[in-house]
Design a protein around this motif. Structure first.
Motif, PDB file in Angstrom:
ATOM      1  N   SER A  76       0.830  -1.208   0.000  1.00  0.00           N
ATOM      2  CA  SER A  76       0.000   0.000   0.000  1.00  0.00           C
ATOM      3  C   SER A  76       0.864   1.257   0.000  1.00  0.00           C
ATOM      4  CB  SER A  76      -0.936   0.002   1.211  1.00  0.00           C
ATOM      5  OG  SER A  76      -1.880  -1.037   1.121  1.00  0.00           O
ATOM      6  N   ALA A  79       2.247   1.738  -3.505  1.00  0.00           N
ATOM      7  CA  ALA A  79       1.208   2.240  -4.406  1.00  0.00           C
ATOM      8  C   ALA A  79       0.940   3.719  -4.164  1.00  0.00           C
ATOM      9  CB  ALA A  79      -0.073   1.423  -4.223  1.00  0.00           C
ATOM     10  N   THR A  89      -0.734   5.894 -10.976  1.00  0.00           N
ATOM     11  CA  THR A  89      -1.813   5.302 -10.193  1.00  0.00           C
ATOM     12  C   THR A  89      -1.602   3.793 -10.123  1.00  0.00           C
ATOM     13  OG1 THR A  89      -3.330   7.031 -10.888  1.00  0.00           O
ATOM     14  CG2 THR A  89      -4.304   5.010 -10.012  1.00  0.00           C
ATOM     15  N   THR A  90      -1.534   3.270  -8.900  1.00  0.00           N
ATOM     16  CA  THR A  90      -1.184   1.873  -8.700  1.00  0.00           C
ATOM     17  C   THR A  90      -2.070   1.271  -7.620  1.00  0.00           C
ATOM     18  OG1 THR A  90       1.128   2.369  -9.257  1.00  0.00           O
ATOM     19  CG2 THR A  90       0.714   0.286  -8.117  1.00  0.00           C
ATOM     20  N   ASP A  91      -2.511   0.054  -7.866  1.00  0.00           N
ATOM     21  CA  ASP A  91      -3.256  -0.701  -6.866  1.00  0.00           C
ATOM     22  C   ASP A  91      -2.294  -1.652  -6.156  1.00  0.00           C
ATOM     23  OD1 ASP A  91      -4.927  -3.252  -6.032  1.00  0.00           O
ATOM     24  OD2 ASP A  91      -6.370  -1.598  -6.249  1.00  0.00           O
ATOM     25  N   ASP A  93      -2.605  -4.606  -5.432  1.00  0.00           N
ATOM     26  CA  ASP A  93      -2.600  -5.913  -6.087  1.00  0.00           C
ATOM     27  C   ASP A  93      -1.702  -5.949  -7.315  1.00  0.00           C
ATOM     28  OD1 ASP A  93      -4.301  -7.029  -4.238  1.00  0.00           O
ATOM     29  OD2 ASP A  93      -6.115  -6.750  -5.444  1.00  0.00           O
TER      30      ASP A  93
END
Length: 410
Positions: A76, A79, A89-91, A93
């Motif tokens: 997290s 991200a 922008t990154t998740d 997952d």
């Protein structure tokens, strides 16, 4: 019983055995070591105590009993940091925590490469990447660089040539931000050009940004992956690699890959080590969430100051008025990097910097000969990489002066 010789039972084609370990010499300009006073020992100690109190019992279970892609808190943070600092922008997952960028290289190579395959890399690039590609029976082809990174027109011509020869590359490997070893930063418009070329030829990009947090000149540009995700439809053509080795401490051995979820899951299936060290992940997540940006800002200032010291020393002892320039028939040119921990030297044509390795070692000096950091060793022979990150200002000055004496005498 007679002595047992195990060597004939080993597999063929192994690398030569490692040599006898010796301590780091006084003037070590090699490796990716960093400024030891800048390691946030106090903050890491507090973070370690806090996470052991909260999560210590979970160390009894592989991956803390959680997602094998890595500790959720660290993924997290990665991200959120990429979104805030790299326009990406990154998740969580889409993030796979790995044991340093070297494992990231192994996973990408394992997923993409077969014996006989080709990888396009910058003509001057990370030596570890070159050696790892070779170990898989593949080869690197160099793309020409200028002060802004890969030259798009040269890349396009190279991809045309490889396609015509029936050897299209499996991917393009690039270090667009704080390039290793040159220290350049690729402008945004050129990034868009590189992406357009990759899409036109259907070639993935492996974007290595292990030094990007150490950029001290100019605004950090969006990553290739960020631009690709914003401007293309469907799956991105870019696999991204980052690391905490240069921003926090190399010995922690924690890095990460970012890609679309199906690709990350494929990498996770290849990562058969039962998980990257959980305690390191816990400590990093705890520390970085509160202190990362402030710490990195201070580290950048420290490294920029050291860079000024080593460039001044190189120009003094290897520049136009030096004994070295007289001996070699010209001065040594030194890059003006935009971040990182290296300078890249170019000697007059005909110089082979490898010839200075042994006499330098006798004086307690280590450096990286350019051939090992170049796709074409002949092109790189007249070059040299010096890492200034771990040395004090005085040792930088004295070490470059001693290196100049070695070169002048040999």
């Amino acid at each position: 019983m007679p002595a047992f010789d195990m060597a004939p039972k080993m597999a063929e084609g192994l690398p030569a055995p490692a040599g006898v370990w010796s301590p780091i010499p006084k003037y070590s300009f090699v490796g990716g070591n960093n400024d030891s006073p800048s390691v946030p020992v106090g903050g890491l100690t507090e973070a370690a105590m806090a996470v052991l109190a909260k999560h210590g019992s979970n160390l009894a279970t592989y991956n803390l009993g959680g997602n094998p892609q890595g500790f959720e808190g660290l993924r997290s943070f990665v991200a959120e940091s990429l979104a805030a600092n790299a326009h990406m922008t990154t998740d969580p997952d889409q993030v796979l925590v790995v044991s340093g960028s070297l494992q990231a290289l192994d996973l990408v190579n394992a997923a993409f490469l077969r014996p006989g395959d080709v990888v396009v890399a910058e003509e001057a690039t990370y030596g570890g990447m070159i050696s790892k590609v070779k170990r898989r029976g593949a080869s690197c082809v160099g793309a020409e660089l200028d002060d802004d990174g890969i030259i798009p027109e040269r890349l396009e011509s190279l991809l045309d040539e490889l396609a015509a020869a029936g050897t299209p590359p499996r991917f393009v490997y690039t270090i667009p931000t704080v390039q290793n070893p040159t220290g350049s930063v690729m402008p945004v418009e050129r990034r868009r050009q590189i992406l357009a070329i990759a899409h036109r030829f259907g070639v993935p990009i492996f974007e290595d940004e292990c030094y990007t947090d150490l950029q001290w000149t100019g605004e950090r540009p969006p990553t290739l992956r960020a631009l690709d995700c914003a401007e293309s439809e469907g799956q991105s053509a870019v696999v991204y690699c980052g690391s905490f080795s240069k921003s926090i401490a190399p010995a922690l051995r924690v890095g990460y890959l970012v890609a679309d979820v199906p690709i990350i899951r494929q990498f996770a299936a290849l990562k058969d080590d039962a998980g990257t060290g959980a305690l390191e992940q816990l400590v990093l997540a705890e520390y970085a969430s509160a202190h990362f940006d402030d710490h990195v800002s201070q580290l950048r200032d420290t490294l920029q100051a050291k860079c000024r010291v080593i460039r001044r020393a190189v120009n003094t002892h290897l520049g136009a008025l030096s004994r070295v320039a007289i001996k070699l028939g010209g001065p040594v040119q030194v890059t003006d990097p935009k971040g990182g921990i290296f300078v890249w030297l170019t000697f007059p044509p005909g110089t082979d910097t490898a010839r200075y390795l042994a006499p330098a070692a006798e004086r307690g000096i280590q450096f990286n000969e350019g051939a090992a950091w170049s796709v074409d060793p002949a092109w790189g022979a007249c070059r040299m990489r010096l890492c200034f990150g771990s040395l004090s200002d005085d040792d930088i000055r004295d070490g470059v002066a001693a290196l100049a004496e070695v070169i002048a005498a040999n």
